[in-house]
Design an enzyme around this catalytic site. Sequence first.
Site, PDB file in Angstrom:
ATOM      1  N   GLU A  78      43.514  24.755  48.525  1.00 48.09           N
ATOM      2  CA  GLU A  78      43.935  25.963  49.325  1.00 48.09           C
ATOM      3  C   GLU A  78      44.197  25.384  50.871  1.00 48.09           C
ATOM      4  OE1 GLU A  78      41.909  29.770  49.105  1.00 48.09           O
ATOM      5  OE2 GLU A  78      41.189  29.459  46.952  1.00 48.09           O
ATOM      6  N   TYR A  84      32.254  39.227  38.060  1.00 46.08           N
ATOM      7  CA  TYR A  84      33.210  39.853  38.919  1.00 46.08           C
ATOM      8  C   TYR A  84      33.905  41.291  38.804  1.00 46.08           C
ATOM      9  CZ  TYR A  84      37.498  39.775  35.778  1.00 46.08           C
ATOM     10  OH  TYR A  84      38.329  40.184  34.609  1.00 46.08           O
ATOM     11  N   GLN A 131      31.336  33.636  37.538  1.00 43.37           N
ATOM     12  CA  GLN A 131      32.506  34.588  37.963  1.00 43.37           C
ATOM     13  C   GLN A 131      32.717  35.520  36.765  1.00 43.37           C
ATOM     14  OE1 GLN A 131      35.876  32.332  39.224  1.00 43.37           O
ATOM     15  NE2 GLN A 131      37.069  34.358  39.868  1.00 43.37           N
ATOM     16  N   HIS A 139      49.423  31.227  40.449  1.00 41.52           N
ATOM     17  CA  HIS A 139      47.817  31.013  40.029  1.00 41.52           C
ATOM     18  C   HIS A 139      47.606  32.248  39.188  1.00 41.52           C
ATOM     19  CE1 HIS A 139      43.738  30.273  40.516  1.00 41.52           C
ATOM     20  NE2 HIS A 139      43.822  31.263  41.143  1.00 41.52           N
ATOM     21  N   ARG A 153      44.220  38.231  29.959  1.00 37.13           N
ATOM     22  CA  ARG A 153      44.933  39.243  29.667  1.00 37.13           C
ATOM     23  C   ARG A 153      46.545  38.843  29.363  1.00 37.13           C
ATOM     24  NH1 ARG A 153      42.704  40.173  34.094  1.00 37.13           N
ATOM     25  NH2 ARG A 153      44.464  39.744  35.321  1.00 37.13           N
ATOM     26  N   THR A 197      44.256  29.607  45.721  1.00 37.95           N
ATOM     27  CA  THR A 197      44.616  28.384  44.913  1.00 37.95           C
ATOM     28  C   THR A 197      46.251  28.291  45.015  1.00 37.95           C
ATOM     29  OG1 THR A 197      42.858  28.905  43.395  1.00 37.95           O
ATOM     30  CG2 THR A 197      44.571  27.465  42.801  1.00 37.95           C
ATOM     31  N   ASP A 251      37.741  26.072  47.635  1.00 33.36           N
ATOM     32  CA  ASP A 251      36.966  27.137  47.244  1.00 33.36           C
ATOM     33  C   ASP A 251      36.395  26.679  45.991  1.00 33.36           C
ATOM     34  OD1 ASP A 251      35.932  29.804  47.277  1.00 33.36           O
ATOM     35  OD2 ASP A 251      37.890  30.468  46.302  1.00 33.36           O
ATOM     36  N   LYS A 257      31.190  32.148  44.173  1.00 30.83           N
ATOM     37  CA  LYS A 257      32.150  31.388  45.121  1.00 30.83           C
ATOM     38  C   LYS A 257      31.362  31.293  46.337  1.00 30.83           C
ATOM     39  CE  LYS A 257      36.371  32.595  43.344  1.00 30.83           C
ATOM     40  NZ  LYS A 257      37.525  31.432  43.430  1.00 30.83           N
ATOM     41  N   TYR A 286      44.872  35.400  47.681  1.00 32.24           N
ATOM     42  CA  TYR A 286      45.208  35.105  46.174  1.00 32.24           C
ATOM     43  C   TYR A 286      46.621  35.008  46.080  1.00 32.24           C
ATOM     44  CZ  TYR A 286      44.383  35.578  41.048  1.00 32.24           C
ATOM     45  OH  TYR A 286      44.096  35.759  39.757  1.00 32.24           O
ATOM     46  N   GLU A 293      39.220  24.789  43.983  1.00 34.83           N
ATOM     47  CA  GLU A 293      40.283  25.686  44.229  1.00 34.83           C
ATOM     48  C   GLU A 293      41.028  24.798  45.474  1.00 34.83           C
ATOM     49  OE1 GLU A 293      39.732  29.662  44.049  1.00 34.83           O
ATOM     50  OE2 GLU A 293      39.875  29.522  41.888  1.00 34.83           O
ATOM     51  N   THR A 338      32.097  26.177  50.513  1.00 39.03           N
ATOM     52  CA  THR A 338      33.499  26.067  50.743  1.00 39.03           C
ATOM     53  C   THR A 338      33.599  24.810  51.701  1.00 39.03           C
ATOM     54  OG1 THR A 338      33.493  28.498  50.635  1.00 39.03           O
ATOM     55  CG2 THR A 338      35.571  27.469  51.570  1.00 39.03           C
ATOM     56  N   ARG A 352      33.012  29.319  37.251  1.00 42.56           N
ATOM     57  CA  ARG A 352      33.900  30.179  36.609  1.00 42.56           C
ATOM     58  C   ARG A 352      33.141  30.848  35.492  1.00 42.56           C
ATOM     59  NH1 ARG A 352      37.961  30.251  39.736  1.00 42.56           N
ATOM     60  NH2 ARG A 352      39.129  28.503  39.874  1.00 42.56           N
ATOM     61  N   GLU A 404      43.113  26.590  35.461  1.00 41.10           N
ATOM     62  CA  GLU A 404      44.562  26.349  34.928  1.00 41.10           C
ATOM     63  C   GLU A 404      44.828  25.141  34.261  1.00 41.10           C
ATOM     64  OE1 GLU A 404      47.550  27.886  38.023  1.00 41.10           O
ATOM     65  OE2 GLU A 404      45.657  27.921  39.216  1.00 41.10           O
ATOM     66  N   ASP A 463      39.244  35.065  51.729  1.00 41.09           N
ATOM     67  CA  ASP A 463      40.181  34.323  50.761  1.00 41.09           C
ATOM     68  C   ASP A 463      41.124  35.161  50.042  1.00 41.09           C
ATOM     69  OD1 ASP A 463      40.940  31.962  49.633  1.00 41.09           O
ATOM     70  OD2 ASP A 463      39.427  32.087  48.088  1.00 41.09           O
TER      71      ASP A 463
HETATM   72 CA    CA Z   1      40.198  31.090  46.069  1.00 40.57          CA
END
Ligand code: CA
Length: 442
Positions: free
Chosen positions: A214, A257, A253, A145, A154, A373, A246, A266, A140, A212, A270, A250, A387, A138
């Site tokens: 995709e 992560y 994650q 996104h 951040r 995504t 996907d 994840k 990114y 997500e 799927t 959260r 998001e 997968d």
């Molecule tokens: Ca994804």
Amino acid sequence: MNETHDPSLTSWIESANSPDTDFPIQNLPFGVFSRKGDTERRVGVAVGDQIIDIGESLSANLWSGKARDVARWCDRPNLNELMQAPRESLSQFRARLSELLAGTPGDDSVINPLPPGALVPMAEAEMFPPADIGDYTDFYASIYHATNVGKLFRPDTPLFPNYKYVPIAYHGRASSIIISGAEVQRPSGQTTASGGGANTPVFGPTQMLDYEAEVGFFVGRGNERGQPIPIDEAENHLFGICLVNDWSARDIQSWEYQPLGPFLSKNFATTISPWVVTWEALQPYRVPAFFRPPGDPQPLPYLASEKDRNEGGIDLNIEVYIRSMLMREGRLRPSRLSLASLADMYWTPAQMLTHHASNGCNLRPGDLFASGTVSGPESGSQGCMLELTRRGAEPIVLPTGEERKFLHDGDEVILRAYLQREGAARIGLGECSGLIVASHRR
Ligand code: CA
């Protein structure tokens, strides 16, 4: 482009000419199905609301030359063998199938050339994953996104310094890839009460289940281990596309992560759509790659190509719909959450594939990689709830008045996608849907 893309073509199969079908004669996607009540898996091609059982058509004398090779590879329980077919053979097959299906409903001079039993109504079929998927990766690839998600954690430096150089990805899990329509059980895992702030986790059902939206890319011809794929040859290794959801937990994650990326947040499920739209069918909708504004680095030479820059993008529109249990009970239609375009991705499919093989990693026919995504720059184009609701801070309101920060049990998420352009037919990818059911843990 060729005569199979001609927007004026019609089919003697009446439903293929309906303006709202995803599968007009210009599409001709491959999938794997069984007749209801039968366990045998067959390769089929979607046309309108019908499936052509290509293996069944072999009994009639319809195919010759390279097109016949492809028709014989359809007489299999999955698409893996067919996906390796040379482009030229696939193209001859497509041209011949288009010829066999072309016509005008009600025109007596046009007869159905298919043998009895080769036409199966979709309503009488069950769909399966199109390939035996050996590996799943997968990416990114949406800078929107990556920026939106990065900002939540951040605010000052949302993008890591590698983003504009490396097509970022993680290795996903093929064993839990499921077909559209299959239920998704809410997963359990380690989470912290504040969703990341505290340092002592508990184990239990996720409270932040997300989707997500995709696009998936099926690898056709593979490469030998140790043999990278040059960027200008990359598309010769791409068989076609489907939709991918996907599913993501959260809270699991954000705790797990670092430092190696997503794992159990994840790989519990799927969902993919069942029909694979071939690379040739996509040709009318090709667009330039993402325009890199002044100040952005150019791709390193192994990821740079004039051809890819000029036509490496795909103008595919992807929509996300939700339908809660209350909405179903009230017979309300699914409500649209977002609309985004694959053309807004920072990296092209060819760049993702070339990067994947650039260290000598061997890709195999039937491998799947997904775009990440798909989100755009505008409001309403965010392809996940993280998001859309800013991690739950701004809940969305459904037509029933229900609020959603993340997905509830009983929610159904439906992805749809279509391609349309002046001078071309509108074709679609079909649906990729999944219904959330409660965790087994109470
Ligand atoms: Ca994804």
